[in-house]
Design an enzyme around this catalytic site. Structure first.
Site, mmCIF file in Angstrom:
data_model
loop_
_atom_site.group_PDB
_atom_site.id
_atom_site.type_symbol
_atom_site.label_atom_id
_atom_site.label_comp_id
_atom_site.label_asym_id
_atom_site.label_seq_id
_atom_site.Cartn_x
_atom_site.Cartn_y
_atom_site.Cartn_z
ATOM 1 N N THR A 106 -44.476 -5.939 -37.699
ATOM 2 C CA THR A 106 -45.323 -6.191 -36.542
ATOM 3 C C THR A 106 -46.717 -5.625 -36.771
ATOM 4 O O THR A 106 -47.717 -6.242 -36.401
ATOM 5 C CB THR A 106 -44.687 -5.553 -35.292
ATOM 6 O OG1 THR A 106 -43.391 -6.121 -35.087
ATOM 7 C CG2 THR A 106 -45.533 -5.762 -34.052
ATOM 8 N N ASP A 110 -34.798 -0.926 -40.594
ATOM 9 C CA ASP A 110 -36.107 -0.735 -41.230
ATOM 10 C C ASP A 110 -37.245 -0.689 -40.202
ATOM 11 O O ASP A 110 -38.332 -1.229 -40.430
ATOM 12 C CB ASP A 110 -36.378 -1.844 -42.252
ATOM 13 C CG ASP A 110 -35.438 -1.801 -43.437
ATOM 14 O OD1 ASP A 110 -34.611 -0.877 -43.496
ATOM 15 O OD2 ASP A 110 -35.522 -2.689 -44.299
ATOM 16 N N ASP A 156 -31.245 2.527 -41.640
ATOM 17 C CA ASP A 156 -32.408 2.883 -42.469
ATOM 18 C C ASP A 156 -33.699 2.776 -41.657
ATOM 19 O O ASP A 156 -34.714 2.283 -42.145
ATOM 20 C CB ASP A 156 -32.508 1.967 -43.693
ATOM 21 C CG ASP A 156 -31.234 1.933 -44.513
ATOM 22 O OD1 ASP A 156 -30.450 2.898 -44.435
ATOM 23 O OD2 ASP A 156 -31.013 0.936 -45.232
ATOM 24 N N ARG A 174 -29.336 8.179 -46.170
ATOM 25 C CA ARG A 174 -28.685 7.780 -47.412
ATOM 26 C C ARG A 174 -29.748 7.607 -48.490
ATOM 27 O O ARG A 174 -30.919 7.310 -48.196
ATOM 28 C CB ARG A 174 -27.854 6.513 -47.241
ATOM 29 C CG ARG A 174 -28.598 5.270 -46.761
ATOM 30 C CD ARG A 174 -27.633 4.107 -46.670
ATOM 31 N NE ARG A 174 -28.254 2.894 -46.158
ATOM 32 C CZ ARG A 174 -27.634 1.708 -46.120
ATOM 33 N NH1 ARG A 174 -26.395 1.583 -46.574
ATOM 34 N NH2 ARG A 174 -28.255 0.646 -45.633
ATOM 35 N N TRP A 213 -31.905 6.139 -50.984
ATOM 36 C CA TRP A 213 -32.480 4.905 -51.521
ATOM 37 C C TRP A 213 -32.954 5.133 -52.959
ATOM 38 O O TRP A 213 -32.880 4.246 -53.796
ATOM 39 C CB TRP A 213 -33.624 4.449 -50.615
ATOM 40 C CG TRP A 213 -34.173 3.093 -50.947
ATOM 41 C CD1 TRP A 213 -33.504 2.060 -51.527
ATOM 42 C CD2 TRP A 213 -35.503 2.639 -50.709
ATOM 43 N NE1 TRP A 213 -34.349 0.972 -51.668
ATOM 44 C CE2 TRP A 213 -35.571 1.295 -51.167
ATOM 45 C CE3 TRP A 213 -36.636 3.223 -50.145
ATOM 46 C CZ2 TRP A 213 -36.740 0.538 -51.089
ATOM 47 C CZ3 TRP A 213 -37.794 2.472 -50.055
ATOM 48 C CH2 TRP A 213 -37.850 1.147 -50.525
#
Length: 320
Positions: A105, A155, A176, A234, A236
């Site tokens: 956005t 995300d 995430d 977690r 990445w």
């Protein structure tokens, strides 16, 4: 979506950096521009003076809102996260040619950006099936964000690259929902899960990829809450680094706390730490064996503002 916390105050700038020009955006036509993008486009390329773009209260939809790489020294100011929002419903899709970075956005690749009192929402409905749907992507160095909201499912906040400071913000999602390779401090922020059929969730997915990389996420005196269970993060990246300090954790935290995900075999290189946290979710029994316990000196290195601001750039920006 959960209503934003009413503790988000209306920001008021104080003297630090002088404002060379103020541009007013109002969809009613009573300002200098009707859209945020038009206002950003009006800032000269390679700008080096602080320009305030003030957004009147309202919901800004239907166009992308992007600070171009060359347009630094912008102060983007709303009238409070409850009153001013920028909303869009895009999501990552191979068939549509949209990747995670292009579906946001709001995206900012510029350095020296200050944002205050605005909610960024990705309106894609991820309740039954989450997709990568970014509400805001911050990839410029020396970016500070005050009393902002970030609302989505997966995300939500791409804290992608650079040194960033988030203060008094509200960040909501499921999977995430704070991710990237930023070197960032989150101070006094509310981190909330959202209702979804996909559970448990993951607050962070930090992508530090090498031992000499300086990046990492530090949550300082924050509040982790929400309606459904979640891991704190977690990995990445194989050297992922996330620290929670003096943070309240409600009972939604999965007992293991952390997931190795993409870093199997690199557990000893991951830095996941919790220190002086409170609340039922902060109990350490059941946590993964490979989480770190930092010394007082190590903790100070990451929780002090010098972790992101050794040269004093925050003090040279407009203050909130």
């Amino acid at each position: 979506m959960t209503v934003l916390s009413t503790s988000l105050h209306v920001p008021v700038a104080t003297a630090a950096a002088s404002i060379a020009k103020t541009i007013v955006v109002n969809p009613s036509g009573t300002g200098d521009f009707r859209s945020v993008q038009e206002a950003v486009n009006s800032v000269p390329d390679y700008n080096n003076q602080w320009i305030k773009i003030h957004l009147a209260s309202g919901v800004y939809r239907f166009d992308r809102h992007c600070c171009s790489c060359a347009k630094s020294y912008i102060l983007l100011e709303g009238e409070g996260a409850q009153k001013t929002s920028i909303e869009w419903g895009d999501y990552a899709s191979d068939s549509r040619g949209h990747d995670t970075a292009s579906c946001g956005t709001f995206t900012s690749y510029a350095s020296n950006i200050v944002v205050a009192g605005i909610t960024f929402k990705n309106t894609y409905d991820g309740y039954s099936h989450t997709k990568q749907a970014v509400a805001a992507l911050i990839a410029g160095d020396k970016s500070s964000l005050y009393s902002c909201g970030f609302v989505g499912y997966q995300d939500t906040l791409a804290d992608l690259f650079g040194r960033h400071y988030f203060k008094g913000c509200y960040i909501q999602g499921v999977t995430d929902f704070i991710f990237g390779l930023g070197q960032s401090i989150y101070e006094g922020c509310t981190i909330s899960t959202a209702n979804s059929v996909e559970k448990p969730g993951f607050v962070t997915a930090q992508g530090r990829g090498a031992a000499n990389d300086t990046n990492g996420f530090v949550f300082k005196r924050c509040n982790v809450t929400g309606p459904q269970a979640t891991y704190l993060g977690r990995a990445w990246g194989r050297y992922s680094r996330v620290i929670f300090y003096q943070t309240f954790m409600s009972d939604i935290i999965v007992p293991e706390g952390w997931s190795v995900w993409n870093a199997h075999g690199y557990e000893n290189e991951i830095t996941y730490a919790e220190s002086e946290c409170t609340g039922p979710g902060s109990k350490q029994s059941g946590r993964v064996r490979w989480k770190k316990t930092l010394t007082s000196d190590e903790l100070r290195k990451f929780t002090d503002i010098s972790y992101i601001d050794g040269e004093g750039w925050l003090g040279e920006q407009p203050q909130y």
